[in-house]
Scaffold this motif. Structure first.
Motif, PDB file in Angstrom:
ATOM      1  N   LEU A   1       0.840  -1.193   0.000  1.00  0.00           N
ATOM      2  CA  LEU A   1       0.000   0.000   0.000  1.00  0.00           C
ATOM      3  C   LEU A   1       0.873   1.240   0.000  1.00  0.00           C
ATOM      4  CD1 LEU A   1      -2.720   1.570   0.382  1.00  0.00           C
ATOM      5  CD2 LEU A   1      -2.347   1.319   2.850  1.00  0.00           C
ATOM      6  N   VAL A   2       0.585   2.127  -0.945  1.00  0.00           N
ATOM      7  CA  VAL A   2       1.183   3.454  -0.934  1.00  0.00           C
ATOM      8  C   VAL A   2       0.071   4.435  -1.271  1.00  0.00           C
ATOM      9  CG1 VAL A   2       1.910   3.376  -3.351  1.00  0.00           C
ATOM     10  CG2 VAL A   2       3.029   4.939  -1.771  1.00  0.00           C
ATOM     11  N   ALA A   3       0.030   5.554  -0.556  1.00  0.00           N
ATOM     12  CA  ALA A   3      -1.002   6.565  -0.800  1.00  0.00           C
ATOM     13  C   ALA A   3      -0.401   7.929  -0.514  1.00  0.00           C
ATOM     14  CB  ALA A   3      -2.214   6.321   0.105  1.00  0.00           C
ATOM     15  N   TRP A   4      -0.662   8.884  -1.403  1.00  0.00           N
ATOM     16  CA  TRP A   4      -0.120  10.206  -1.133  1.00  0.00           C
ATOM     17  C   TRP A   4      -0.923  11.295  -1.824  1.00  0.00           C
ATOM     18  CZ3 TRP A   4       1.342  12.081  -5.887  1.00  0.00           C
ATOM     19  CH2 TRP A   4       1.903  11.208  -6.819  1.00  0.00           C
ATOM     20  N   SER A   5      -0.794  12.475  -1.271  1.00  0.00           N
ATOM     21  CA  SER A   5      -1.271  13.694  -1.911  1.00  0.00           C
ATOM     22  C   SER A   5      -0.102  14.652  -1.798  1.00  0.00           C
ATOM     23  CB  SER A   5      -2.520  14.243  -1.206  1.00  0.00           C
ATOM     24  OG  SER A   5      -3.003  15.400  -1.849  1.00  0.00           O
ATOM     25  N   ALA A   6       0.660  14.777  -2.862  1.00  0.00           N
ATOM     26  CA  ALA A   6       1.969  15.435  -2.801  1.00  0.00           C
ATOM     27  C   ALA A   6       2.221  16.227  -4.078  1.00  0.00           C
ATOM     28  CB  ALA A   6       3.057  14.384  -2.588  1.00  0.00           C
ATOM     29  N   LEU A   7       3.362  16.884  -4.106  1.00  0.00           N
ATOM     30  CA  LEU A   7       3.750  17.680  -5.275  1.00  0.00           C
ATOM     31  C   LEU A   7       4.542  16.824  -6.259  1.00  0.00           C
ATOM     32  CD1 LEU A   7       4.872  21.025  -3.570  1.00  0.00           C
ATOM     33  CD2 LEU A   7       2.659  20.477  -4.602  1.00  0.00           C
ATOM     34  N   VAL A   8       4.159  16.915  -7.527  1.00  0.00           N
ATOM     35  CA  VAL A   8       4.895  16.272  -8.619  1.00  0.00           C
ATOM     36  C   VAL A   8       5.292  17.384  -9.587  1.00  0.00           C
ATOM     37  CG1 VAL A   8       4.819  14.594 -10.482  1.00  0.00           C
ATOM     38  CG2 VAL A   8       3.561  14.155  -8.362  1.00  0.00           C
TER      39      VAL A   8
END
Length: 954
Positions: free
Chosen positions: A872-879
């Motif tokens: 499991l990987v989950a993120w809300s980040a800058l790309v």
């Protein structure tokens, strides 16, 4: 005279005869409340003084207003007619007097007034065009000036019963032959005409007959000698608290030993452990808790943590509680188990009481029992800390206590801090209420208040029994109280699902909404119908066994429940046992909670608070009937955990345990426990004061409105370490609970998305399950569901292993250091669970947090399972400087490029993209919203593609 308005004059004072035109009132005949028809309630409790069947000779005295009063059949209650008042304001302070032809004599010995009123506004939907009015009766004798008897404010629609218990001063002022002179209505400032309806005004002698109650299971602890257990006399035993030590904080420093030493007339409780040495000294001198001194060796000087603490006597003439001015030691001894017991005779202003203080050391906590019989104690106080070095106060989210709450006292230099906290044992308290005060003053530092004892309806106060915990430690985690409730057995079930309360309206339209949500794969949701499942308009919504007739009644409700469960949702109904409307089938005045002065305790508008001792009886009877009808698998038991236990204390002296908030706490706790068994699934409540009930309720709205967590720091330790292991709390409450009612009105889509980001980030930081956000349409629902569901399912059953807070340089600090240095105020934190799940959450509203896992924008996060699964990987980040969202899990893949084409590890999308990984190997891909480009990784495999529409057609 059909055109009656032609007779109304706009004058500061207008007197007209009432009752002279009934044509308009007779044109429409209303219906009695159907609940009263169901119950066969055709006779009022008391004979009326005024039944409004004949208003001949009544007059209207309208000041700064216009009004007309006539009998009417537009509404129906008792008999054939009601009184109809049409009114509007013409000035700033309108008042209307409805006067009978002659003053009406009151029955001899009358001590309460009541009147049925059909209102015209709801308190929770303020209507500037229909301000709430205040209604009073004017009573008096021939030679006595009239007194105002306040019935209260009308803030409801439909029928309700207003009530006022006359006080001794009122009865004395009325004289020997009192009469009703007028009905007074104030505050009708509406420009347009509005209507109120009246029926059965009665002024009666209210007789309180003895009451009997079913015995409830015993409380699972040893009470003080002579302390009442209320109705908890058995058979059976409640499963809470789970230990005799109740709220005693944790000890985290390994091996330790405690001892009690005596030197002259000074006693020293000493803790020695790997983390240092703590001493509490007690020198009996004043008969108060000022005699206690605390010191952590090597971390500052001694200080008095309880200066001015102890009992305060109630002084009738002063109408307040006062500290003793004289105290004489009667006895003092050291008991087995290193316990000190001292009894003092304390007096002030002619009041005397014997109080016993019993002191012992458990871990790092000085435990103080306070016992004083006779009903003269008004308060037990913690007092204030005097001599604390460099003091500052930190309040803790979810550790609530009222407008103010207990605070952690932080002392010393940031490099070597010391923490202290004082908490009342609410499981054992015999008090009416707890109170808190946290304030830095020149006289010392207030970090808590204590307890209060209020009089019963008989005028007497309960005996005083309290246990106080004072804890001093170099670690903040060691001063936080425990919550010894049994963990919810539904915790994992509840934690794997998001939650939504949904107010039923049109059943077919409702089902269409939930079918669309299910079609997007959002089926791991618990849906609790709100009050509107029971009512069509303003009927009562509690203590109901029959569903809203306008929504298909019981048959329609049962079918709706079945359809919701077929869609894959857990579905339940609303209930509460804190609000009882006078139109309800179960209405009985002897079921209503009494205040110390005998008034009925008001609750939700139009409702009164039922006695907790009756509520638990009725809840036990009604819940199985509801379940048999509707076959539910969850429930929402509103209000119980929103109010503090002392908000709904019953002071009726006829009730065992009257005047104690513990009686309310144990009754509400039993209600919650019973419901989860009856409804075969998790039971939720409203939250805000839910720390008392976690585990008894399976979950609550995860709200703490007074902490204002949408803008204040996220100190997560109490919630994650003490509440998370017991229950699954929801979101940050709902949208309005977190941001405030009406927040976000008129904002742009980008601003709304920013609010959603903060809502979701806080939910993750505090370890809550998700609240399904429908505000903003299907896009908001998709974001709230797929960002959280797989993550929350991993941490729902896990325990927190480590919490760290990041400073400006990105260095992570343990909680105690972070609080002592103020680092936690950045709300940038790392949380590790014992199953290997690791969360980074940036709760800072304006700064980017650069981490090893990536750049987290304000309200961004990164989650990875580093345990045995690692899947499991989950993120809300800058790309590349642009925010995007991504979740890769065994159940689904979710990506959102937020308007820009973003290449993720296993997907590419410029909008929302859902890819469900079905058990048969099929990948169901659902683009959502305004995206135009997407791709999904197949891990090197080939695939056949078939397109389906939303209804499932190929």
């Amino acid at each position: 005279m059909s055109n009656w308005k032609s007779l109304v004059l706009v004058l500061p004072l207008l007197v007209v005869r009432a009752g002279w035109s009934e044509e308009l009132g007779d044109a429409v005949v209303g219906e009695r409340p159907y609940e009263m028809e169901w119950a066969g309630r055709t006779e009022d409790t008391y004979p009326p003084l005024v039944d409004f069947e004949d208003l001949d000779g009544w007059t209207v005295d309208a000041r700064q207003s216009e009004a007309r009063f006539s009998r009417s059949r537009r509404q129906q209650l008792w008999g054939d007619y009601v009184g109809e008042l049409e009114y509007r304001g013409t000035g700033a302070a309108p008042v209307i007097y409805l006067r009978p032809p002659q003053p009406i004599a009151l029955p001899r010995g009358a001590n309460s007034a009541r009147m049925w009123v059909y209102g015209n506004n709801w308190a929770w939907i303020p209507d500037p065009g229909t301000p709430a009015v205040d209604i009073s009766l004017l009573l008096g004798g021939e030679d006595v000036a009239p007194i105002r008897v306040p019935l209260g404010i009308v803030n409801w629609k439909e029928w309700s019963l207003m009530h006022y218990r006359l006080q001794p001063a009122d009865l004395e002022a009325l004289g020997e032959e009192p009469v009703l002179r007028a009905i007074e209505i104030r505050g009708g400032r509406n420009d347009e005409f509005r209507q109120l309806y009246f029926d059965n005004l009665a002024v009666v002698r209210e007789v309180r007959e003895p009451l009997k109650f079913e015995p409830r299971p015993r409380r699972n602890l040893t009470l003080f000698p002579y302390q009442s257990s209320g109705t908890n006399t058995g058979p059976g035993q409640l499963p809470f608290p789970t230990r005799e030590e109740t709220i005693l904080p944790d000890h985290l420093a390994g091996q330790y030993e405690t001892s009690l030493e005596q030197e002259g007339d000074t006693f020293r409780f000493r803790y020695r452990g790997a983390d240092g040495e703590l001493v509490y000294e007690y020198r009996p001198a004043t008969g108060t808790l000022s005699d206690v001194v605390a010191r952590w060796e090597g971390r500052g000087e001694s200080f008095r943590p309880l200066a001015g603490g102890g009992i305060a006597l109630w002084v009738d003439g002063e109408q307040q509680s006062m500290l003793p001015r004289r105290a004489r030691l009667i006895s003092g001894r050291r008991l087995e188990g290193d316990v000190l017991t001292f009894t003092w005779r304390c007096s002030v202003e002619g009041q005397t009481v014997d109080v016993t203080y019993r002191l012992r050391l458990w871990r790092k906590s000085l435990v103080i029992d306070v016992m004083a019989r006779g009903g003269r104690v008004g308060e037990v106080r913690f007092g204030r800390a005097v001599g604390a070095a460099n003091p500052r106060l930190v309040t803790v989210p979810y550790l609530t206590g009222g407008i103010e709450r207990p605070a952690v006292l932080v002392m010393g230099e940031p490099e070597e801090p010391l923490f202290a906290m004082g908490i009342v044992d609410h499981y054992r308290s015999n008090a009416s209420e707890l109170w808190a005060k946290n304030e830095l003053t020149e006289e010392g530092v207030w970090y808590n208040g204590g307890s209060r004892y209020r009089p019963l309806t008989s005028g007497r106060r309960n005996d005083c029994f309290e246990r106080l915990f004072l804890t001093v430690s170099p670690r903040l985690e060691e001063v936080l109280p425990n919550v010894p409730n049994p963990p919810s057995r539904w915790r994992q079930v509840a934690g794997s699902r998001l939650w939504r309360s949904h107010g039923a309206s049109d059943r077919q339209r409702d089902l269409a909404l939930w079918e669309r949500i299910a079609r997007h794969g959002m089926t791991h949701v618990i849906v609790n119908d709100h009050e509107t499942g029971w009512r069509d308009g303003g009927e009562s919504f509690t203590f109901r066994l029959r569903a809203a007739p306008g929504k298909g009644g019981d048959e329609g409700q049962a079918e709706y429940a079945r359809r919701m469960q077929e869609l894959g949702f857990r579905y339940g109904l609303y209930n509460n046992y804190t609000d009882l409307a006078p139109v309800n089938a179960f209405w009985d005045e002897d079921r209503i909670t009494r205040l110390p002065d005998g008034q009925w305790r008001r609750a939700w508008p139009r409702c009164y608070n039922p006695k907790p001792a009756r509520a638990v009886e009725l809840a036990t009877r009604l819940a199985p009937v509801i379940q048999k009808k509707f076959q539910l698998d969850t429930a929402y038991c509103d209000v119980h955990t929103a109010v503090q236990p002392w908000d709904y204390v019953d002071y009726d002296a006829r009730v065992p345990g009257a005047g104690t908030f513990a009686a309310t706490f144990y009754a509400y706790g039993e209600i919650l426990l019973n419901q989860k068994e009856v409804f075969r699934g998790p039971v939720f409540s409203e939250g805000n004061n839910h720390w008392y009930y976690c585990g008894l309720a399976d979950g609550n709205y995860g709200q703490d409105q007074l902490a204002r967590l949408s803008e204040r720091p996220w100190l997560v330790d109490f919630n994650l370490r003490k509440l998370h292991p017991l229950s699954t709390n929801i979101g940050m409450g709902n949208w309005d609970m977190f941001f405030g009612r009406g927040a976000g009105l008129g904002e742009t889509l980008a601003e709304r998305r920013g609010r959603l980001d903060r809502f979701l980030a806080a939910t993750l930081a505090f370890g809550h399950s998700g609240f399904l956000v429908l505000e903003g349409g299907i896009e908001s629902a998709v974001s709230s569901y797929f960002s959280l569901q797989q993550v929350q399912a991993r941490y729902a059953g896990a325990a927190v292993e480590e919490i760290r807070y990041a400073d400006a340089a990105g260095q992570l600090w343990e909680t105690s250091d972070a609080v002592a240095r103020g680092i936690y105020e950045r709300s940038q934190l790392a949380v590790c669970y014992d199953n290997g799940l690791r969360l980074l959450v940036n709760g800072h509203p304006g700064l980017v947090w650069r981490t090893e896992a990536g750049e987290l924008p304000p309200n961004g996060w990164h989650v990875r399972d580093e345990g045995s699964g690692g899947d499991l990987v989950a993120w809300s980040a800058l790309v590349d400087g642009h925010r995007a969202d991504y979740v890769d899990s065994p159940a689904y893949l979710y990506a959102d490029g937020r308007g820009r084409r973003v290449r993720f590890e296993n997907a590419m999308s410029d909008g929302q993209l859902i890819a469900h990984r079905r058990r048969d190997g099929v990948l169901e891909v659902i683009p959502v919203g305004g995206g135009t480009t997407w791709a999904i990784g197949l891990e090197g495999r080939t695939a056949e593609v078939e397109a389906w529409d939303e209804s499932g057609r190929s």
